[in-house]
Design an enzyme around this catalytic site. Structure first.
Site, PDB file in Angstrom:
ATOM      1  N   GLU A 247      -6.108   8.702  17.624  1.00 47.01           N
ATOM      2  CA  GLU A 247      -6.480  10.188  17.660  1.00 47.01           C
ATOM      3  C   GLU A 247      -7.599  10.353  16.405  1.00 47.01           C
ATOM      4  O   GLU A 247      -8.592  10.819  16.557  1.00 47.01           O
ATOM      5  CB  GLU A 247      -5.646  11.312  17.513  1.00 47.01           C
TER       6      GLU A 247
ATOM      7  N   GLU B 204      -9.337  -1.415   5.422  1.00 45.86           N
ATOM      8  CA  GLU B 204      -8.205  -1.647   6.488  1.00 45.86           C
ATOM      9  C   GLU B 204      -8.591  -1.390   7.799  1.00 45.86           C
ATOM     10  O   GLU B 204      -8.373  -2.192   8.787  1.00 45.86           O
ATOM     11  CB  GLU B 204      -7.076  -0.595   6.155  1.00 45.86           C
TER      12      GLU B 204
ATOM     13  N   SER C 111       4.344  -1.406   4.359  1.00 42.65           N
ATOM     14  CA  SER C 111       4.351  -2.614   5.021  1.00 42.65           C
ATOM     15  C   SER C 111       4.693  -3.429   3.865  1.00 42.65           C
ATOM     16  O   SER C 111       3.978  -3.405   2.638  1.00 42.65           O
ATOM     17  CB  SER C 111       3.382  -3.109   5.575  1.00 42.65           C
TER      18      SER C 111
ATOM     19  N   GLN D 297       0.873  -1.232   0.089  1.00 43.02           N
ATOM     20  CA  GLN D 297       0.129   0.154  -0.027  1.00 43.02           C
ATOM     21  C   GLN D 297       1.053   1.060  -0.196  1.00 43.02           C
ATOM     22  O   GLN D 297       1.459   1.514   0.869  1.00 43.02           O
ATOM     23  CB  GLN D 297      -0.826  -0.268   1.318  1.00 43.02           C
TER      24      GLN D 297
ATOM     25  N   SER E 235      -4.190   6.686  13.077  1.00 39.55           N
ATOM     26  CA  SER E 235      -4.007   6.665  14.365  1.00 39.55           C
ATOM     27  C   SER E 235      -5.197   6.667  15.286  1.00 39.55           C
ATOM     28  O   SER E 235      -6.437   7.160  15.126  1.00 39.55           O
ATOM     29  CB  SER E 235      -3.055   7.848  14.991  1.00 39.55           C
TER      30      SER E 235
ATOM     31  N   SER F 159       1.081   6.341   2.538  1.00 43.11           N
ATOM     32  CA  SER F 159       1.799   7.303   3.574  1.00 43.11           C
ATOM     33  C   SER F 159       2.975   8.068   2.795  1.00 43.11           C
ATOM     34  O   SER F 159       3.692   7.219   2.136  1.00 43.11           O
ATOM     35  CB  SER F 159       2.108   6.857   4.819  1.00 43.11           C
TER      36      SER F 159
END
Ligand code: FAD
Length: 437
Positions: free
Chosen positions: A402, A237, A154, A119, A400, A122
């Site tokens: 948050e 995901e 990853s 993927q 995350s 990011s």
């Protein structure tokens, strides 16, 4: 139509599903067949992922009925398609947004172990605020030329194809000018540099794209529609990572072009090698002690099962894991009904972060000082120490904690949306990531 459905099967009740799987096993299960051949038969039959749509490699079963099918496969310790991001993210995204040609080609190759995907989302300046990504793809003839950097990818080292999101229209607002590509990883323009983690392992990498090339035919879901497509990947995901009790085969085959030779071995040989690995304790750390049963077993074997504090901790982990399993099944049902999961997927994702930390603490309480020992001599052959070191990861990857809190705040509790002054500004004019220098 991708799946061979020779007769109209009636699969509306558990007993119909059970009989159909038993008949399939009687006809096709052969431990002397190669893994490759078995995966092909499984993919074309629709039993590889029976909860997927009937015309795209599944049987269109509900989760409950798919669980019945998997239970039958468990009885013979059958091997299923390769695990990982290819099946969890790429395949459902392509099924939702790809063309029929892309669905037939890519999804089957994933199920039979021919391609492993990573993927490429990011970037150094785009994580939680993913739409700020700066990697750009520019049209050159019938190909796009890609330049930029991805990070935390990853499995990039063993991957054949990347789910790449890149900016194709910098004059559009940041969410609008993004396109989703399937890019071949094995090419001169892509350099993969593994990143070493605190555990000493290197599961992810930085990926540098320098004049990398991808055909316009490899766009998934249309030019400049990449944000919409990426949201499907991210939704899957959240559900996958939040899934305490995910559906599936008892064993998974290896996948990707680097596994080509492994896929030539017989199914029987593979099953035996997996049994040997399990009894030797070589099972991924995170899978071993993240549930109440595993912790209870560990407490018994270490003579700590009479300790009231340990027992309370194990029971808490068990209660949360069970609750989360049911919650995740609801989120999965929403995805499979054709929609994206709602905020319940964020709850599951958050819960897994919490269960992981809690299991880490209970595991360490059981093991005492010996829990600090890494390597074969440590408790659970060192898996406990690895789990201790790796426990913060679920609070970061896949969005995350948050960010999940924000989703729940806005979509469940009706709190006002976070202000985003940049959302109506053309990307080119934004001060974002490295563009802010
Ligand atoms: C083990 C692992 C595997 C990964 N695998 C992949 C992969 O395969 N592919 C891929 O593309 N990415 C992958 N990632 C990256 C992951 O998706 C990002 O790390 C994540 O989205 C957070 O982005 P960031 O690291 O840039 O942190 P930032 O977004 O910079 O966040 C920094 C901190 O600020 C907080 N924060 C940010 N925005 C807000 C906000 N609006 N409100 C409140 N708090 C906020 C965050 O919670 C965090 O604590 C992986 C990460 C890890 C740890």
């Amino acid at each position: 139509m991708a799946t061979e459905t020779t007769t109209a099967e009636q699969l509306d009740t558990p007993s119909q599903v059970r009989s159909a799987v038993t008949a399939f096993i009687d006809e096709h299960w052969d431990p002397s067949a190669s893994l490759k051949d078995w995966l092909g038969v499984l993919a074309d039959s629709g039993w590889a992922v029976p909860q997927w749509p009937a015309q795209w490699f599944g049987k269109g079963l509900t989760n409950d009925l798919a669980a019945v099918a998997y239970d039958e496969f468990k009885k013979i310790n059958a091997v299923g398609p390769p695990p990982g991001l290819s099946r969890m993210l790429a395949a459902p995204t392509i099924i939702s947004h790809g063309t029929d040609e892309q669905r037939s080609a890519y999804v089957r190759r994933i199920l039979v172990g021919e391609d492993a995907w990573c993927q490429l989302f990011s970037e150094p300046g785009a994580g939680s605020d993913l739409a700020s990504l700066q990697t750009r793809a520019e049209l050159d003839g019938d190909e796009y030329v890609v330049n930029g950097q991805k990070v935390w990818t990853s499995g990039a080292m063993g991957s054949d194809v990347g789910m790449l999101i890149a900016r194709t229209d910098p004059d559009a607002v940041k969410h609008a000018g993004i396109t989703y590509f399937a890019i071949e990883m094995d090419q001169p323009g892509i350099e993969v540099r593994p990143l070493r983690q605190i555990t000493g392992e290197a599961h992810f990498a930085e990926v540098f794209l320098t004049d990398a090339r991808v055909s316009a035919d490899n766009i998934i879901g249309g030019l400049n529609n990449g944000w919409n497509v990426a949201r499907t990947t991210l939704a899957n995901e959240r559900v996958g990572l939040g899934g305490g009790g995910s559906l599936g085969f008892p064993l998974s085959a290896p996948g990707g072009r680097r596994s080509a030779q492994l896929l030539e071995q017989s199914v029987g040989e593979f099953v035996e090698s997996q049994k040997r690995a399990a009894t030797g304790g070589r099972v991924p750390a995170m899978m071993m002690v993240r549930n109440g049963e595993a912790l209870a077993k560990m407490a018994k074997s270490m003579g700590r099962d009479q300790d009231p504090a340990v027992r309370q901790g194990i029971a808490r982990v068990h209660a949360l894991t069970s609750l989360n399993r049911w919650n995740t099944l609801r989120a999965r049902a929403a995805v499979e009904a054709g929609g994206r999961p709602g905020p319940e997927a964020s709850l599951g994702k958050l819960m897994v972060s919490r269960i992981t930390r809690m299991s880490r603490d209970v595991g360490m309480e059981i093991a005492g000082p010996s829990g600090m020992l890494a390597g074969e001599d440590g408790p659970l052959h060192g898996a406990l120490a690895l789990q201790f070191l790796g426990a913060p990861a679920p609070s970061i990857y896949g969005g995350s904690d948050e960010v999940q809190h924000n989703i729940i705040g806005e979509r469940v509790l009706g709190l006002p949306r976070e202000p985003d002054a940049s959302k109506d500004v053309p990307f080119r004019s934004l001060r974002t990531g490295t563009q802010s220098q």
